[in-house]
Design a protein around this motif. Structure first.
Motif, PDB file in Angstrom:
ATOM      1  N   ALA A  49      -4.249  14.136 -22.337  1.00 50.36           N
ATOM      2  CA  ALA A  49      -3.796  14.337 -20.954  1.00 50.36           C
ATOM      3  C   ALA A  49      -4.608  13.486 -19.984  1.00 50.36           C
ATOM      4  N   ALA A  50      -5.919  13.413 -20.216  1.00 51.33           N
ATOM      5  CA  ALA A  50      -6.772  12.617 -19.343  1.00 51.33           C
ATOM      6  C   ALA A  50      -6.425  11.138 -19.425  1.00 51.33           C
ATOM      7  N   LEU A  51      -6.153  10.656 -20.653  1.00 49.28           N
ATOM      8  CA  LEU A  51      -5.805   9.251 -20.825  1.00 49.28           C
ATOM      9  C   LEU A  51      -4.472   8.921 -20.154  1.00 49.28           C
ATOM     10  N   ILE A  52      -3.501   9.805 -20.287  1.00 48.07           N
ATOM     11  CA  ILE A  52      -2.190   9.576 -19.663  1.00 48.07           C
ATOM     12  C   ILE A  52      -2.319   9.571 -18.141  1.00 48.07           C
ATOM     13  N   THR A  53      -3.133  10.506 -17.611  1.00 45.35           N
ATOM     14  CA  THR A  53      -3.328  10.558 -16.162  1.00 45.35           C
ATOM     15  C   THR A  53      -4.014   9.303 -15.647  1.00 45.35           C
ATOM     16  N   ALA A  54      -5.047   8.868 -16.374  1.00 51.49           N
ATOM     17  CA  ALA A  54      -5.758   7.654 -15.965  1.00 51.49           C
ATOM     18  C   ALA A  54      -4.844   6.435 -16.030  1.00 51.49           C
TER      19      ALA A  54
ATOM     20  N   PRO B 239       0.794  -1.236   0.000  1.00 53.85           N
ATOM     21  CA  PRO B 239       0.000   0.000   0.000  1.00 53.85           C
ATOM     22  C   PRO B 239       0.820   1.277   0.000  1.00 53.85           C
ATOM     23  N   ILE B 240       2.100   1.191   0.313  1.00 52.92           N
ATOM     24  CA  ILE B 240       2.930   2.389   0.360  1.00 52.92           C
ATOM     25  C   ILE B 240       2.999   3.091  -1.001  1.00 52.92           C
ATOM     26  N   TYR B 241       2.873   2.308  -2.092  1.00 51.61           N
ATOM     27  CA  TYR B 241       2.951   2.901  -3.429  1.00 51.61           C
ATOM     28  C   TYR B 241       1.737   3.763  -3.754  1.00 51.61           C
ATOM     29  N   LEU B 242       0.657   3.610  -2.993  1.00 54.35           N
ATOM     30  CA  LEU B 242      -0.522   4.442  -3.235  1.00 54.35           C
ATOM     31  C   LEU B 242      -0.240   5.915  -2.947  1.00 54.35           C
ATOM     32  N   ASN B 243       0.814   6.198  -2.204  1.00 61.93           N
ATOM     33  CA  ASN B 243       1.189   7.589  -1.941  1.00 61.93           C
ATOM     34  C   ASN B 243       1.600   8.328  -3.213  1.00 61.93           C
ATOM     35  N   LEU B 244       1.965   7.568  -4.249  1.00 54.99           N
ATOM     36  CA  LEU B 244       2.355   8.196  -5.510  1.00 54.99           C
ATOM     37  C   LEU B 244       1.166   8.873  -6.192  1.00 54.99           C
ATOM     38  N   ILE B 245      -0.049   8.540  -5.785  1.00 52.21           N
ATOM     39  CA  ILE B 245      -1.235   9.161  -6.381  1.00 52.21           C
ATOM     40  C   ILE B 245      -1.213  10.670  -6.187  1.00 52.21           C
ATOM     41  N   TRP B 246      -0.572  11.115  -5.093  1.00 49.03           N
ATOM     42  CA  TRP B 246      -0.498  12.562  -4.844  1.00 49.03           C
ATOM     43  C   TRP B 246       0.311  13.295  -5.906  1.00 49.03           C
ATOM     44  N   LEU B 247       1.085  12.565  -6.710  1.00 50.16           N
ATOM     45  CA  LEU B 247       1.854  13.209  -7.793  1.00 50.16           C
ATOM     46  C   LEU B 247       0.987  13.531  -9.006  1.00 50.16           C
ATOM     47  N   LEU B 248      -0.175  12.877  -9.117  1.00 51.69           N
ATOM     48  CA  LEU B 248      -1.012  13.083 -10.297  1.00 51.69           C
ATOM     49  C   LEU B 248      -1.531  14.525 -10.413  1.00 51.69           C
ATOM     50  N   PRO B 249      -1.976  15.183  -9.340  1.00 49.82           N
ATOM     51  CA  PRO B 249      -2.366  16.594  -9.497  1.00 49.82           C
ATOM     52  C   PRO B 249      -1.229  17.477 -10.003  1.00 49.82           C
ATOM     53  N   LEU B 250       0.004  17.157  -9.578  1.00 57.21           N
ATOM     54  CA  LEU B 250       1.156  17.916 -10.078  1.00 57.21           C
ATOM     55  C   LEU B 250       1.347  17.685 -11.568  1.00 57.21           C
ATOM     56  N   ALA B 251       1.102  16.442 -12.003  1.00 54.68           N
ATOM     57  CA  ALA B 251       1.222  16.145 -13.426  1.00 54.68           C
ATOM     58  C   ALA B 251       0.173  16.900 -14.235  1.00 54.68           C
ATOM     59  N   LEU B 252      -1.046  17.011 -13.699  1.00 54.76           N
ATOM     60  CA  LEU B 252      -2.083  17.773 -14.386  1.00 54.76           C
ATOM     61  C   LEU B 252      -1.727  19.247 -14.474  1.00 54.76           C
TER      62      LEU B 252
ATOM     63  N   LEU C 137      -5.182   2.147 -22.492  1.00 48.48           N
ATOM     64  CA  LEU C 137      -5.359   3.601 -22.512  1.00 48.48           C
ATOM     65  C   LEU C 137      -4.195   4.293 -23.225  1.00 48.48           C
ATOM     66  N   LEU C 138      -2.968   3.812 -22.979  1.00 51.23           N
ATOM     67  CA  LEU C 138      -1.803   4.441 -23.607  1.00 51.23           C
ATOM     68  C   LEU C 138      -1.789   4.198 -25.111  1.00 51.23           C
TER      69      LEU C 138
ATOM     70  N   LEU D 267      -1.353   2.368 -13.226  1.00 50.19           N
ATOM     71  CA  LEU D 267      -0.024   1.792 -12.997  1.00 50.19           C
ATOM     72  C   LEU D 267       0.385   1.908 -11.533  1.00 50.19           C
ATOM     73  N   ILE D 268       0.030   3.036 -10.908  1.00 50.31           N
ATOM     74  CA  ILE D 268       0.328   3.195  -9.480  1.00 50.31           C
ATOM     75  C   ILE D 268      -0.429   2.151  -8.661  1.00 50.31           C
ATOM     76  N   ILE D 269      -1.697   1.950  -9.007  1.00 49.26           N
ATOM     77  CA  ILE D 269      -2.484   0.935  -8.299  1.00 49.26           C
ATOM     78  C   ILE D 269      -1.881  -0.448  -8.488  1.00 49.26           C
ATOM     79  N   SER D 270      -1.386  -0.733  -9.683  1.00 48.47           N
ATOM     80  CA  SER D 270      -0.782  -2.050  -9.925  1.00 48.47           C
ATOM     81  C   SER D 270       0.485  -2.236  -9.096  1.00 48.47           C
ATOM     82  N   LEU D 271       1.253  -1.136  -8.880  1.00 41.89           N
ATOM     83  CA  LEU D 271       2.446  -1.234  -8.042  1.00 41.89           C
ATOM     84  C   LEU D 271       2.088  -1.599  -6.604  1.00 41.89           C
TER      85      LEU D 271
END
Length: 338
Positions: A61-66, A9-22, A325-326, A71-75
């Motif tokens: 952009a939406a497809l790349i973010t999704a 579950p520690i990898y779920l913290n990477l989700i916080w990077l997605l708003p920065l990517a947007l 998606l990619l 991928l983060i969830i899979s990690l």
């Protein structure tokens, strides 16, 4: 689908990077618009082949973010559909009730009563892989140190760690230990043959051991009581004094001598159907041979042990969805060839 569990579950913290990517996408889009505006009117640029339509790039952009989210969830290794680990064997349920009071440190049995008890239990296990075993230690109070299991490795680890400090209260209360063995250890209450193997020197500070043994007998449990220690002169109890030196336990200025109590242990065994007392004394013996001579023809039944649940990894689903998606994203905004 059952509740989702994550192995990492520690990898779920990477989700916080997605708003920065947007935010980065927005910055790049606006910068591109400013650069294009320097060349002229947007409608003129459209005719010359420059695409200024915002919809394709926002879709990309939406497809790349999704895809990044997937991928983060899979990690994090999502899992569901848990399956209990099961093991089956034809055998009996046996709970070892082991005395760990200080009197068990007496050396009339080598190396001492407690270590001898642990040794004969360990040897017993070698011939009883099909039996489900539990370990209950007691002194002034009982403690279940190993719940019923077919995993002998786990049982042996619990057995090796036992000592006089494994139970928080000193003394010897056999009745409390037998009561827990009869009512709490095998809490599934299935119709299986159950045995109690009590290993102690029989010195009891309580007054309810016989009643507890009778209660176990009424529940259909059989008691084999093994007595360790000298029944004659007895032996002193070794300790380490306040100066850190070897000494012997004293009470009111006199050394305490401990003796095995065969009368009590024999009485406890008789309170259960087919119960038996074995005088181990200070001699070598095989607990397995003692047990088999008493219960060799005893009834056995199928034991189903359910261990921890094993979840099914499902990260592959999220990786596949991200890949789709990619791939789809690469076709967004492409011009058709004429």
């Amino acid at each position: 689908m059952s509740r989702i569990d994550f192995a990492e579950p520690i990898y779920l913290n990477l989700i916080w990077l997605l708003p920065l990517a947007l935010l980065f996408h927005i910055y790049c889009f606006r910068k591109k618009d400013r650069e294009l505006s320097k060349f002229g009117d947007p409608r003129l640029l459209e005719k010359t082949g420059f695409r200024v339509d915002a919809r394709p790039r926002w879709t990309k952009a939406a497809l790349i973010t999704a895809a990044s989210l997937l991928l983060i969830i899979s990690l994090a290794r999502p899992r569901w559909d848990p399956e209990p680990l099961k093991a089956e064997a034809n055998g009996r349920d046996i709970v070892f009730v082991l005395d760990v009071s200080r009197s068990m440190l007496a050396r009339d049995v080598q190396p001492n009563r407690l270590e001898k008890a642990k040794l004969i239990i360990s040897e017993f296990l070698q011939s009883h892989a099909q039996d489900r075993v539990a370990l209950l230690a007691f002194a002034g109070s009982p403690v279940l140190v190993c719940p019923p299991t077919l995993d002998q490795g786990f049982f042996r680890l619990a057995l090796e760690d036992l000592g006089v400090k494994s139970v928080p209260r000193g003394g010897t209360r056999i009745g409390d230990a037998l009561r827990m063995a009869a009512t709490e250890v095998f809490s599934d209450h299935l119709d299986r043959p159950e045995d109690i193997i009590l290993i102690t020197d029989g010195e009891d500070r309580g007054h309810s051991a016989a009643d507890a043994a009778a209660r176990a007998g009424k529940a259909g449990m059989r008691l084999i009581a093994v007595g360790l220690g000298d029944t004659g002169e007895g032996e002193r109890i070794p300790i380490v004094n306040k100066q850190g030196e070897p000494a012997f336990l004293e009470y009111r200025g006199r050394q305490v001598w401990t003796r095995m109590n065969p009368i009590l242990l024999s009485k406890l065994a008789r309170e259960t159907p087919d119960g038996r007392f074995f005088d181990g004394g200070a001699k070598d013996f095989s607990l397995d041979r003692v047990y088999r001579s008493t219960y060799e023809s005893g009834e056995k039944s199928k034991i189903v042990f359910r261990g921890p649940r094993k979840f099914q990894d499902k990260f592959q689903i999220f990786i596949l969805a991200a890949a789709v998606l990619l791939v789809f994203e690469t076709f967004i905004g492409r011009k058709k060839s004429s």
